[in-house]
Motif scaffolding. Structure first.
Motif, mmCIF file in Angstrom:
data_model
loop_
_atom_site.group_PDB
_atom_site.id
_atom_site.type_symbol
_atom_site.label_atom_id
_atom_site.label_comp_id
_atom_site.label_asym_id
_atom_site.label_seq_id
_atom_site.Cartn_x
_atom_site.Cartn_y
_atom_site.Cartn_z
ATOM 1 N N GLU A 1 0.836 -1.196 0.000
ATOM 2 C CA GLU A 1 0.000 0.000 0.000
ATOM 3 C C GLU A 1 0.874 1.250 0.000
ATOM 4 N N TYR A 2 0.371 2.288 -0.648
ATOM 5 C CA TYR A 2 1.100 3.555 -0.669
ATOM 6 C C TYR A 2 1.192 4.118 0.741
ATOM 7 N N PHE A 3 2.392 4.497 1.144
ATOM 8 C CA PHE A 3 2.656 5.007 2.491
ATOM 9 C C PHE A 3 2.969 6.489 2.360
ATOM 10 N N ASN A 4 2.012 7.346 2.722
ATOM 11 C CA ASN A 4 2.152 8.758 2.368
ATOM 12 C C ASN A 4 3.243 9.464 3.168
ATOM 13 N N THR A 5 3.645 10.636 2.684
ATOM 14 C CA THR A 5 4.800 11.333 3.245
ATOM 15 C C THR A 5 4.574 11.773 4.679
ATOM 16 N N ASN A 6 3.343 12.143 5.045
ATOM 17 C CA ASN A 6 3.085 12.504 6.438
ATOM 18 C C ASN A 6 3.443 11.354 7.365
ATOM 19 N N TRP A 7 3.093 10.146 6.977
ATOM 20 C CA TRP A 7 3.423 8.980 7.794
ATOM 21 C C TRP A 7 4.931 8.734 7.802
ATOM 22 N N ILE A 8 5.573 8.949 6.653
ATOM 23 C CA ILE A 8 7.033 8.772 6.602
ATOM 24 C C ILE A 8 7.713 9.732 7.573
ATOM 25 N N ILE A 9 7.317 11.016 7.526
ATOM 26 C CA ILE A 9 7.919 12.012 8.425
ATOM 27 C C ILE A 9 7.688 11.613 9.877
ATOM 28 N N ALA A 10 6.456 11.189 10.181
ATOM 29 C CA ALA A 10 6.132 10.777 11.549
ATOM 30 C C ALA A 10 7.006 9.608 11.986
ATOM 31 N N LEU A 11 7.167 8.641 11.111
ATOM 32 C CA LEU A 11 7.962 7.457 11.433
ATOM 33 C C LEU A 11 9.440 7.814 11.627
ATOM 34 N N LEU A 12 9.962 8.680 10.774
ATOM 35 C CA LEU A 12 11.364 9.087 10.904
ATOM 36 C C LEU A 12 11.595 9.855 12.202
ATOM 37 N N ALA B 1 16.430 10.088 3.206
ATOM 38 C CA ALA B 1 15.130 9.839 3.853
ATOM 39 C C ALA B 1 14.691 8.394 3.631
ATOM 40 N N GLY B 2 14.883 7.884 2.410
ATOM 41 C CA GLY B 2 14.514 6.499 2.121
ATOM 42 C C GLY B 2 15.344 5.510 2.910
ATOM 43 N N LEU B 3 16.633 5.779 3.012
ATOM 44 C CA LEU B 3 17.515 4.876 3.760
ATOM 45 C C LEU B 3 17.235 4.942 5.260
ATOM 46 N N TYR B 4 16.892 6.122 5.767
ATOM 47 C CA TYR B 4 16.504 6.237 7.179
ATOM 48 C C TYR B 4 15.212 5.464 7.449
ATOM 49 N N LEU B 5 14.278 5.511 6.496
ATOM 50 C CA LEU B 5 13.037 4.754 6.666
ATOM 51 C C LEU B 5 13.336 3.263 6.739
ATOM 52 N N LEU B 6 14.210 2.800 5.876
ATOM 53 C CA LEU B 6 14.612 1.391 5.909
ATOM 54 C C LEU B 6 15.301 1.061 7.234
ATOM 55 N N GLU B 7 16.159 1.960 7.702
ATOM 56 C CA GLU B 7 16.847 1.745 8.978
ATOM 57 C C GLU B 7 15.855 1.640 10.127
ATOM 58 N N ALA B 8 14.833 2.518 10.111
ATOM 59 C CA ALA B 8 13.813 2.484 11.166
ATOM 60 C C ALA B 8 13.090 1.142 11.190
ATOM 61 N N CYS B 9 12.771 0.626 10.011
ATOM 62 C CA CYS B 9 12.094 -0.668 9.911
ATOM 63 C C CYS B 9 13.026 -1.805 10.340
ATOM 64 N N ALA B 10 14.297 -1.723 9.934
ATOM 65 C CA ALA B 10 15.259 -2.775 10.256
ATOM 66 C C ALA B 10 15.511 -2.862 11.761
ATOM 67 N N ARG B 11 15.499 -1.725 12.445
ATOM 68 C CA ARG B 11 15.739 -1.708 13.894
ATOM 69 C C ARG B 11 14.725 -2.585 14.635
ATOM 70 N N ARG B 12 13.493 -2.614 14.140
ATOM 71 C CA ARG B 12 12.422 -3.357 14.796
ATOM 72 C C ARG B 12 12.018 -4.601 14.015
ATOM 73 N N SER B 13 12.627 -4.814 12.856
ATOM 74 C CA SER B 13 12.237 -5.925 11.973
ATOM 75 C C SER B 13 10.732 -5.878 11.697
ATOM 76 N N MET B 14 10.238 -4.671 11.437
ATOM 77 C CA MET B 14 8.820 -4.436 11.169
ATOM 78 C C MET B 14 8.686 -3.508 9.976
ATOM 79 N N GLY B 15 7.608 -3.705 9.217
ATOM 80 C CA GLY B 15 7.333 -2.824 8.099
ATOM 81 C C GLY B 15 6.772 -1.493 8.581
ATOM 82 N N PRO B 16 6.739 -0.485 7.709
ATOM 83 C CA PRO B 16 6.260 0.840 8.115
ATOM 84 C C PRO B 16 4.806 0.863 8.572
ATOM 85 N N ALA B 17 3.953 0.025 7.967
ATOM 86 C CA ALA B 17 2.543 0.006 8.377
ATOM 87 C C ALA B 17 2.403 -0.459 9.825
ATOM 88 N N ASP B 18 3.150 -1.501 10.204
ATOM 89 C CA ASP B 18 3.091 -1.993 11.584
ATOM 90 C C ASP B 18 3.689 -0.988 12.561
#
Length: 478
Positions: A269-280, A359-376
């Protein structure tokens, strides 16, 4: 001069308003500005994207600058805007010129100026260049431009590698060990743009499985603008959806000059930029443990503000446009990131500019830290702070009518909308109506196109479509 000055540079249709003559005039005006700029060196960095004639335009700009007595460092290949900006800072240059029309349709090209501080031109800089370019255009004055190859042989122009020093810097900033240990499968879509081969190079160095699509040279961009919006990422979405794996799966996309980011989550699913900023921001606070404030534009989600305040930090708000965010970050060392809902995210401790690659690599790093996708990960945040639903639509109008409609709305001073009490009206950029339940509606005229932009957000319950339709109705009845 007929080039249109935008919030991020100058743009025009190739062979119509963006021509060799108009570029020469604009670059001469920029050269006049840079000659008086304060910097330890007389160098100017020049780069270009993968659009039609971008390399040729860059060589012309380099020749104009060198003919003015400036030392030009010209990229030896296509380069993303954030990589150029970072190199401007590294070389302590007077500034940088990027030939790119960013996310605009293929018929456009443009020029972005980056100042010595490592960010977009400030307001007074733009005013000076516009006035100077208009004077040069009317008077037909200016230094003669010398031959590019002669200047190259004389050493006035030097071809340099802007890619690898930038990538090496990113590798030092990121936690690549954590990314490698998570063993993610990452799908990349550079949209035939200047980000091709950047994220993939870093991830392959740490043995990640990477699939990069749309990496071939295609100046038509498959018939749609190279902008990482939901409707342009169908191929990337389909690849993620077809992947059956227990591993972390993520899709990342960059626009034409890779200063914007789009993402596809683990569910396809498309993960919008507001959610990306929040996650970062959550990642920087909770997982890395750094502290600092943030900056967002008026059209971005209040979830960003909520996260900052939850961690005892401030969230500054600016008008729409990353140049305002960059200006708010300038001269401060307490800002972690700044972001806008259209895909631009910047990290001022890196550069005062958007960087879709980092920003993309930081998003991947955030997911890798928890072994979870951005939606979770977003679900975890929502469980603690509440669910925010955000949307935007554009209403096309006759040229000139958007501002007239906006002025009529200003005079009306609305107190209720659909029976909802307006508790506050903000006018930082447009008219933003805030309601008792935490939802809001923003109506603002575009500064570059004949349309009104409608933004809406609701908290707890998804009423965004209803709010957007209300906004459309309000505008159509003016």
């Amino acid at each position: 001069m007929n080039l249109r000055s935008t919030s991020d540079g100058w743009r025009g249709v190739i062979a119509d308003t963006f021509t060799f003559d108009s570029l020469t005039t604009l670059t001469r005006a920029i050269a006049d500005f840079l000659e008086g700029a304060e910097a330890p060196t007389s160098t100017v960095v020049v780069g270009y994207d993968r659009r039609f004639l971008s390399k040729t335009f860059a060589e012309l700009a380099a020749a104009v600058l060198a003919s003015s007595g400036l030392q030009v460092l010209l990229s030896d290949d296509f380069v993303p805007t954030p990589a150029l900006t970072w190199n401007v800072k590294q070389f302590k240059s007077r500034g940088g010129i990027m030939i790119s029309a960013s996310h605009n349709p293929a018929i456009y090209n443009g020029l972005k100026l980056r100042e010595a501080y490592g960010g977009p031109p400030l307001d007074h800089t733009v005013r000076y260049i516009n006035e100077r370019a208009e004077l040069l255009h009317r008077s037909r004055r200016g230094r003669a431009t010398k031959d590019f190859n002669s200047l190259l042989r004389q050493g006035k122009i030097e071809r340099i590698d802007l890619k690898n020093p930038y990538l090496k810097h990113l590798e030092q900033v990121l936690d690549l060990n954590t990314i490698a240990q998570a063993s993610p499968k990452v799908f990349l879509d550079p949209m035939h743009g200047a980000g091709t081969g950047y994220i993939s190079t870093i991830l392959r160095r740490c043995d990640c499985e990477v699939v990069e699509i749309h990496q071939d040279l295609n100046p038509s961009f498959d018939g749609h603008p190279p902008e990482p919006r939901r409707e342009h990422l169908t191929d990337l979405t389909e690849l993620v959806r077809r992947t059956n794996s227990n591993r972390l799966v993520l899709g990342l996309a960059n626009d034409g000059d890779a200063d914007r980011l789009g993402a596809i989550d683990e569910n396809g699913e498309y993960f919008n930029t507001n959610w990306i900023i929040a996650l970062l921001l959550w990642h920087l606070y909770r997982q890395i443990g750094v502290r600092g404030n943030t900056v967002k534009c008026v059209g971005s989600s209040d979830l960003i503000r909520r996260i900052a305040e939850h961690h005892g930090a401030q969230c500054l708000e600016t008008p729409v446009g990353f140049r305002y965010i960059g200006k708010a970050m300038l001269g401060r060392n307490d800002i972690l990131l700044g972001g806008e809902e259209s895909g631009g995210i910047g990290f001022p401790r890196h550069i005062h500019d958007k960087d879709g690659i980092l920003a993309g690599l930081y998003l991947l790093e955030a997911c890798a830290r928890r072994s979870m996708g951005p939606a979770d990960l977003l679900t975890e945040i929502n469980n603690q702070l509440g669910s925010y639903f955000h949307g935007r639509l554009d209403l096309k109008l006759q040229r000139g009518s958007a501002q007239q409609i906006f002025e009529r709305l200003q005079r009306q001073r609305l107190e209720t909308i659909l029976g909802r009490q307006i508790v506050r009206t903000e006018q930082l950029d447009g008219l933003k109506y805030r309601f008792e339940d935490g939802s809001w509606l923003l109506l603002r005229p575009s500064q570059t196109e004949p349309l009104m932009r409608i933004y809406a957000e609701s908290l707890g319950e998804n009423k965004v479509e209803e709010l957007l339709e209300v906004g459309r109705t309000i505008l159509r009845t003016q």
